[in-house]
Design an enzyme around this catalytic site. Structure first.
Site, PDB file in Angstrom:
ATOM      1  CE1 TYR A 122      -4.093   1.947   0.382  1.00 47.18           C
ATOM      2  CE2 TYR A 122      -2.594   3.399   1.578  1.00 47.18           C
ATOM      3  CZ  TYR A 122      -3.801   3.195   0.933  1.00 47.18           C
ATOM      4  OH  TYR A 122      -4.707   4.204   0.831  1.00 47.18           O
ATOM      5  CG  PHE A 165      -7.757  15.426 -25.216  1.00 49.88           C
ATOM      6  CD1 PHE A 165      -7.850  14.897 -26.495  1.00 49.88           C
ATOM      7  CD2 PHE A 165      -8.078  14.611 -24.144  1.00 49.88           C
ATOM      8  CE1 PHE A 165      -8.249  13.578 -26.691  1.00 49.88           C
ATOM      9  CE2 PHE A 165      -8.469  13.300 -24.339  1.00 49.88           C
ATOM     10  CZ  PHE A 165      -8.565  12.785 -25.610  1.00 49.88           C
ATOM     11  CB  THR A 166     -12.625  15.138 -25.174  1.00 49.54           C
ATOM     12  OG1 THR A 166     -11.709  14.057 -24.960  1.00 49.54           O
ATOM     13  CG2 THR A 166     -12.966  15.222 -26.652  1.00 49.54           C
ATOM     14  CG  ASP A 205      -1.679  16.673 -22.546  1.00 44.98           C
ATOM     15  OD1 ASP A 205      -0.995  15.681 -22.834  1.00 44.98           O
ATOM     16  OD2 ASP A 205      -2.915  16.624 -22.427  1.00 44.98           O
ATOM     17  CE  LYS A 260      -3.656   9.042 -25.938  1.00 47.64           C
ATOM     18  NZ  LYS A 260      -3.984   9.560 -27.242  1.00 47.64           N
ATOM     19  NE  ARG A 313     -11.963  12.428 -30.956  1.00 50.12           N
ATOM     20  CZ  ARG A 313     -11.922  12.214 -29.651  1.00 50.12           C
ATOM     21  NH1 ARG A 313     -10.775  12.057 -29.017  1.00 50.12           N
ATOM     22  NH2 ARG A 313     -13.018  12.157 -28.940  1.00 50.12           N
ATOM     23  CG  PHE A 319     -16.983  11.623 -27.615  1.00 51.47           C
ATOM     24  CD1 PHE A 319     -16.886  12.805 -26.905  1.00 51.47           C
ATOM     25  CD2 PHE A 319     -16.004  10.663 -27.433  1.00 51.47           C
ATOM     26  CE1 PHE A 319     -15.839  13.023 -26.016  1.00 51.47           C
ATOM     27  CE2 PHE A 319     -14.942  10.865 -26.551  1.00 51.47           C
ATOM     28  CZ  PHE A 319     -14.868  12.055 -25.834  1.00 51.47           C
TER      29      PHE A 319
HETATM   30  N1  F0G Z   1      -4.434  14.560 -22.930  1.00 47.27           N
HETATM   31  C1  F0G Z   1      -4.301  14.115 -24.193  1.00 47.27           C
HETATM   32  C2  F0G Z   1      -3.590  14.943 -25.206  1.00 47.27           C
HETATM   33  C3  F0G Z   1      -4.830  12.855 -24.544  1.00 47.27           C
HETATM   34  O1  F0G Z   1      -4.677  12.413 -25.791  1.00 47.27           O
HETATM   35  C4  F0G Z   1      -5.502  12.086 -23.563  1.00 47.27           C
HETATM   36  C5  F0G Z   1      -6.124  10.825 -23.906  1.00 47.27           C
HETATM   37  C6  F0G Z   1      -5.597  12.601 -22.257  1.00 47.27           C
HETATM   38  C7  F0G Z   1      -5.052  13.839 -21.986  1.00 47.27           C
HETATM   39  C8  F0G Z   1      -6.288  11.837 -21.181  1.00 47.27           C
HETATM   40  O2  F0G Z   1      -5.550  10.707 -20.826  1.00 47.27           O
HETATM   41  O3  F0G Z   1      -7.061   8.763 -21.371  1.00 47.27           O
HETATM   42  O4  F0G Z   1      -5.153   8.516 -19.771  1.00 47.27           O
HETATM   43  O5  F0G Z   1      -7.159   9.808 -19.139  1.00 47.27           O
HETATM   44  N2  F0G Z   1      -6.411  10.453 -25.082  1.00 47.27           N
HETATM   45  C9  F0G Z   1      -7.039   9.199 -25.438  1.00 47.27           C
HETATM   46  C10 F0G Z   1      -7.222   9.118 -26.929  1.00 47.27           C
HETATM   47  C11 F0G Z   1      -8.291   8.913 -24.682  1.00 47.27           C
HETATM   48  O6  F0G Z   1      -7.853   8.149 -27.380  1.00 47.27           O
HETATM   49  O7  F0G Z   1      -6.713   9.970 -27.665  1.00 47.27           O
HETATM   50  P1  F0G Z   1      -6.284   9.379 -20.251  1.00 47.27           P
END
Ligand code: F0G
Length: 482
Positions: free
Chosen positions: A79, A131-132, A222, A265, A388, A455
């Site tokens: 832990y 980003f979303t 980021d 990633k 997208r 989405f």
């Molecule tokens: N920032 C960027 C530029 C991203 O591409 C993503 C995730 C995140 C933040 C969030 O990271 O998924 O680990 O919480 N992109 C994925 C995609 C979901 O399919 O492009 P996460």
């Protein structure tokens, strides 16, 4: 790697071999139509048993190396005080040349911690592009995103080498207009996900740092695709032609106050992190980790993933590893361009981005061309991509009005070390057929529309019975082939 060939047309050469493989399914077009109907014409809701090439994302689906898998067996489950965590901490410090590290369960968790720590209602967040999940966390904290990316990005077929750059003049104007007091930080995404995985130059990042210093603002980076961005800098920015990927990453991180990343990633594992050299900023964010993520030495990550990430970060400074994704993308993009298929150029990172506005010129934007193209490509090839475009934009939270996206892209992600060139040839061939038969594809409409991040879970239906017509033509042209 980019290697010279003698007689054959050069193709990207992989400097690895698959040692574990997973069986895939290539089903009939009728089975795929039934699957698409069940999924409400939303590729997020498809079931992998019906998918041949899963190009939805590069997140959490990269192939791990044998070294990463082996490291997972050494996990020191605890832990608190896990030895695995200290390995990861060291790897992160080396990768970014930064001192303080906070683990989180994935990238958006880092966005949540940063937004909660620094954003208050009424704040403005200038950035190259949103980003979303970033936008959702900023808005949840009461902030507003200001996108200041260079206009060239909306020229889909361009040869500009750094379409992820922020427009420095627009940034200065934004600060003058809203005042530095309302700006908690400037955010730079390297590379910009939603505009086609386009890189940012070091020249641009240095200029942003200058502006930030002038107005005493923080710069948050980021870094989800920082390694690929570094590869593009090496290829496209003269000053760095002879630098290593690691040296370029350090040049980038030197400019940031805070860096965050998704380990799904960067590092080809799962998890994420926030890094900084500023103790005060670190302490401010640290208190939120046990509240929302987990103890300081795991932050919501499994200890096995922590081991894999520690090894993966090391591999992501190796040019033969990190070049594979961008070179595969470049290969597919070049082939598609040779058949006049509308695709975002220059090739970026993350994936191949089809320009759905051009591809399906006859489908009005209110009928979601990128979503329709995603559905059609799945039907004829079993390839799952990601919309997208306007479906990925939620409605205006105040007015409830539809926000039509500047770009309507179908993203076909190329996860690292996963696909073969024969699979890419199949993909190219099917896309070219779809382009030749594009008039058979119609639009989509929402049947069930969630309010936030629609989405992900929204359900749609075809505007008329175009899927059946497409299936019919496919069966004639390909006879009994899948
Ligand atoms: N920032 C960027 C530029 C991203 O591409 C993503 C995730 C995140 C933040 C969030 O990271 O998924 O680990 O919480 N992109 C994925 C995609 C979901 O399919 O492009 P996460």
């Amino acid at each position: 790697m980019n290697i010279k060939f003698n007689k054959l047309k050069p193709v990207p050469l992989e400097i690895h071999k698959p040692v574990i493989v997973q069986k895939l399914n290539l089903k009939s077009i009728e089975e795929r139509l039934a699957a698409m109907q069940k999924a409400g014409f939303n590729t997020f809701l498809l079931d992998t048993s019906n998918i041949f090439l899963d190009m939805l994302t590069d997140s959490g689906v990269n192939a791990m190396s044998n070294q990463q898998l082996a490291a997972m067996m050494l996990a020191d489950d605890a832990y608190s005080g896990s030895q695995s965590f200290f390995k990861l901490e060291k790897a992160v410090q080396k990768f970014f040349n930064m001192e303080f590290f906070l683990p989180v369960h994935q990238g958006r968790a880092a966005e949540h911690i940063i937004a909660r720590s620094f954003i208050k209602p009424g704040d403005i967040l200038p950035m190259n592009f949103h980003f979303t999940t970033t936008r959702a966390h900023i808005e949840l904290a009461g902030g507003t995103v200001e996108e200041l990316i260079i206009d060239e990005v909306f020229n889909v077929t361009s040869s500009h080498p750094f379409k992820g750059n922020i427009d420095i003049k627009k940034l200065e104007e934004c600060i003058a207009r809203v005042g530095a007091k309302r700006i908690p930080f400037i955010r730079m995404e390297v590379t910009t996900n939603l505009t086609g995985g386009q890189p940012v130059s070091l020249e641009n990042l240095r200029a942003v740092r200058k502006v930030a210093d002038k107005h005493k603002l923080m710069l948050v980076i980021d870094a989800c695709l920082i390694a690929e961005n570094a590869f593009f800098i090496k290829q496209r920015e003269k000053e760095f032609a002879h630098s290593s990927i690691q040296e370029i990453i350090h040049e980038i991180s030197k400019l940031a106050d805070i860096i965050y990343f998704s380990g799904r990633k960067l590092g080809a594992a799962r998890g994420g992190g926030i890094v900084t050299n500023n103790k005060e900023l670190f302490e401010k964010m640290k208190v939120l980790i046990p509240l929302f993520e987990g103890f300081f030495t795991y932050g919501g990550m499994s200890i096995r993933e922590i081991e894999a990430l520690a090894v993966g970060l090391g591999e992501f400074t190796d040019e033969t590893v990190i070049s594979q994704m961008p070179l595969f993308i470049e290969h597919v993009v070049n082939e598609l361009v040779s058949f006049n298929v509308p695709v975002v150029t220059p090739a970026g990172a993350l994936g191949v981005h089809l320009d759905a506005k051009k591809f399906l010129e006859h489908v009005p934007q209110t009928e979601y061309p990128a979503g329709a193209l995603a559905a059609a490509l799945f039907l004829i090839s079993g390839t799952r991509g990601m919309e997208r475009g306007s479906i990925s934009m939620d409605r205006d939270p105040k007015t409830g009005k539809e926000i039509l996206s500047e770009l309507e892209l179908l993203r076909l992600a190329v996860p690292r070390r996963v696909f073969s060139l024969s699979q890419m040839s199949f993909l190219i061939d099917r896309i070219v057929w779809l382009f030749e038969n594009r008039e058979l594809v119609g639009g989509l409409k929402f049947v069930d529309e969630p309010k936030v991040l629609r989405f992900f879970g929204g359900r749609l239906g075809p505007v008329n019975n175009w899927p059946e017509k497409l299936v019919k033509k496919f069966k004639i042209d390909f006879q009994d082939s899948l």
